[in-house]
Design a protein around this motif. Structure first.
Motif, mmCIF file in Angstrom:
data_model
loop_
_atom_site.group_PDB
_atom_site.id
_atom_site.type_symbol
_atom_site.label_atom_id
_atom_site.label_comp_id
_atom_site.label_asym_id
_atom_site.label_seq_id
_atom_site.Cartn_x
_atom_site.Cartn_y
_atom_site.Cartn_z
ATOM 1 N N ASP A 35 -3.364 5.280 -5.502
ATOM 2 C CA ASP A 35 -3.249 4.267 -6.554
ATOM 3 C C ASP A 35 -4.437 3.322 -6.548
ATOM 4 O O ASP A 35 -4.909 2.894 -5.489
ATOM 5 C CB ASP A 35 -1.962 3.459 -6.361
ATOM 6 C CG ASP A 35 -1.849 2.324 -7.363
ATOM 7 O OD1 ASP A 35 -1.860 2.621 -8.568
ATOM 8 O OD2 ASP A 35 -1.793 1.160 -6.938
ATOM 9 N N GLU A 36 -4.926 2.970 -7.738
ATOM 10 C CA GLU A 36 -6.025 2.013 -7.889
ATOM 11 C C GLU A 36 -5.640 0.834 -8.780
ATOM 12 O O GLU A 36 -6.498 0.018 -9.116
ATOM 13 C CB GLU A 36 -7.252 2.710 -8.475
ATOM 14 C CG GLU A 36 -7.810 3.831 -7.614
ATOM 15 C CD GLU A 36 -9.058 4.446 -8.205
ATOM 16 O OE1 GLU A 36 -10.007 3.706 -8.514
ATOM 17 O OE2 GLU A 36 -9.081 5.696 -8.368
ATOM 18 N N LEU A 37 -4.375 0.727 -9.157
ATOM 19 C CA LEU A 37 -3.943 -0.315 -10.086
ATOM 20 C C LEU A 37 -3.077 -1.389 -9.449
ATOM 21 O O LEU A 37 -3.018 -2.507 -9.964
ATOM 22 C CB LEU A 37 -3.173 0.303 -11.255
ATOM 23 C CG LEU A 37 -3.974 1.079 -12.286
ATOM 24 C CD1 LEU A 37 -3.047 1.755 -13.278
ATOM 25 C CD2 LEU A 37 -4.960 0.161 -12.999
ATOM 26 N N TRP A 79 0.831 -1.191 0.000
ATOM 27 C CA TRP A 79 0.000 0.000 0.000
ATOM 28 C C TRP A 79 0.877 1.257 0.000
ATOM 29 O O TRP A 79 1.813 1.386 0.777
ATOM 30 C CB TRP A 79 -0.904 0.027 1.227
ATOM 31 C CG TRP A 79 -1.978 -1.017 1.242
ATOM 32 C CD1 TRP A 79 -2.095 -2.107 0.428
ATOM 33 C CD2 TRP A 79 -3.079 -1.062 2.146
ATOM 34 N NE1 TRP A 79 -3.204 -2.825 0.769
ATOM 35 C CE2 TRP A 79 -3.826 -2.217 1.816
ATOM 36 C CE3 TRP A 79 -3.495 -0.256 3.193
ATOM 37 C CZ2 TRP A 79 -4.984 -2.571 2.519
ATOM 38 C CZ3 TRP A 79 -4.646 -0.609 3.892
ATOM 39 C CH2 TRP A 79 -5.385 -1.750 3.554
ATOM 40 N N GLY A 80 0.567 2.175 -0.877
ATOM 41 C CA GLY A 80 1.299 3.424 -0.961
ATOM 42 C C GLY A 80 2.509 3.390 -1.866
ATOM 43 O O GLY A 80 3.012 4.455 -2.264
ATOM 44 N N ASP A 81 2.996 2.207 -2.198
ATOM 45 C CA ASP A 81 4.222 2.128 -3.003
ATOM 46 C C ASP A 81 4.037 2.706 -4.404
ATOM 47 O O ASP A 81 4.992 3.195 -5.008
ATOM 48 C CB ASP A 81 4.703 0.682 -3.110
ATOM 49 C CG ASP A 81 5.294 0.168 -1.806
ATOM 50 O OD1 ASP A 81 5.326 0.938 -0.817
ATOM 51 O OD2 ASP A 81 5.716 -1.006 -1.764
ATOM 52 N N PHE A 82 2.813 2.623 -4.925
ATOM 53 C CA PHE A 82 2.524 3.179 -6.253
ATOM 54 C C PHE A 82 1.796 4.520 -6.146
ATOM 55 O O PHE A 82 1.284 5.021 -7.151
ATOM 56 C CB PHE A 82 1.684 2.195 -7.066
ATOM 57 C CG PHE A 82 2.405 0.910 -7.403
ATOM 58 C CD1 PHE A 82 3.409 0.884 -8.345
ATOM 59 C CD2 PHE A 82 2.072 -0.266 -6.743
ATOM 60 C CE1 PHE A 82 4.076 -0.295 -8.648
ATOM 61 C CE2 PHE A 82 2.732 -1.459 -7.043
ATOM 62 C CZ PHE A 82 3.734 -1.469 -7.998
ATOM 63 N N GLY A 83 1.753 5.082 -4.945
ATOM 64 C CA GLY A 83 1.088 6.364 -4.745
ATOM 65 C C GLY A 83 -0.062 6.244 -3.769
ATOM 66 O O GLY A 83 -0.702 5.198 -3.649
#
Length: 344
Positions: free
Chosen positions: A20-22, A13-17
């Motif tokens: 993030d929803e993807l 969680w949070g690593d892609f922002g």
């Protein structure tokens, strides 16, 4: 409002922002598409979908009904083989136009990241909430009928995912390099619980190498059994057939994390054994779904038809191909039928 200050152990969680929803679908970038394209040597195409009226009946999941086709209507008149001369005497046209009532995860499908969540304490204050990937909340980001009654805007559907809906995958395209692991070739059609050791043994024997961003495709033979039943499935036979992942195997879950694969696509129902092997304490009944959808944002696909592709790849000593599998761009849906295409 901050959705979480504490994330689940082992999650990304949070690593892609923060918004993030993807999830792992972020890994399906242009480089991964080009890797898939480079696997195209013959221009041969394989459809990886079952007919969407299979498995037939409701024995696999009593909530999901088979699709029902019907004609569209105007003023109570069904428009199938409709002679337009009834509207204009000079017209020679004959029109057929239809519609479908469809459980979105009845047959060959994608799960969105709003499909399976969990009870989790995101603020570390001892209060568990119903959450989905990246801390999106039930009742705020994923709405049910009770929220529509409370005046929430659920769009035209009454329920749905404001966040994490399947349309995010459709926009992304779901195209990249697929890598096939043929469990059916090794284990046949007997029921077989496949954990990390068994999966690695098959991959090593077949010289399968999976790299970050690849979509892992698992053939168990289950969809072939479904096809042979021709719309009259035998529940007892199906529930005791073919290989299935052991979602309770912590080594397998760790490998999924470390491999950085973008998705898991299987030809069976649920990908993993349900219910999972018994464990003590509070637990997920679908631990692989919990790990992939809830923690990693890694989508799962079910009931793909892989026999023809697998046989061709084996004959040509290959296991990689270009995979193109966008779901319906249906805003708010938590799953979608899909017609995946493999190009070799």
């Amino acid at each position: 409002m901050q959705r979480w200050t504490v994330r689940p152990e082992g999650s990304n969680w949070g690593d892609f922002g923060a918004d993030d929803e993807l999830g792992r679908v972020n890994l399906l970038g242009s480089e991964q598409v080009l890797k898939g394209v480079r696997e195209v040597r013959e221009g041969k195409v394989f459809c990886l979908s079952l007919p969407l009226d299979l498995p037939g009946g409701m024995v696999l999941n009593p909530r999901r009904k088979p699709p029902r086709l019907a004609a569209t209507e105007r003023d109570g008149v069904p428009y199938m083989n409709f002679a337009m001369e009834t509207l204009d005497a000079s017209a020679i046209d004959v029109l057929s136009d239809d519609q479908v009532t469809l459980s979105l995860q009845y047959s060959t499908q994608w799960d969105s990241l709003a499909h399976v969540g969990a009870l989790f304490d995101p603020l570390g204050d001892g209060v568990a909430a119903k959450l989905y990937y990246n801390g999106y909340r039930a009742g705020e980001d994923v709405l049910g009928p009770d929220h529509a009654e409370d005046g929430h805007d659920c769009g035209s559907h009454g329920t749905g995912a404001r966040k994490l809906g399947i349309e995010n995958f459709a926009v992304k395209g779901m195209q990249g390099r697929g890598v096939l692991v043929d469990l059916a070739r090794r284990y046949g059609r007997d029921r077989k619980l496949v954990g990390h050791a068994e999966l690695m043994a098959v991959m090593e024997a077949d010289k399968v190498v999976v790299e970050p961003g690849d979509m892992l495709v698992l053939r168990t033979g289950f969809a072939e059994v479904v096809m042979e039943m021709a719309g009259n499935p035998d529940a007892d036979v199906l529930h005791h057939s073919c290989a299935v992942l052991d979602g309770a195997d912590e080594k397998l879950l760790a490998w999924i994390t470390d491999s950085k694969i973008a998705a898991i696509c299987a030809d069976n129902y649920a990908v993993e054994a349900y219910p999972a092997r018994e464990r003590e304490g509070r637990k997920s009944l679908l631990p692989l779904h919990h790990h992939c959808l809830f923690k990693l944002g890694l989508p799962l696909a079910e009931l793909w038809y892989l026999r023809d592709l697998a046989e061709w790849l084996a004959q040509h000593q290959r296991n990689r191909f270009l995979l193109t599998a966008p779901p319906l761009r249906l805003p708010g849906a938590v799953g979608s039928p899909v017609t995946p295409i493999a190009t070799v």
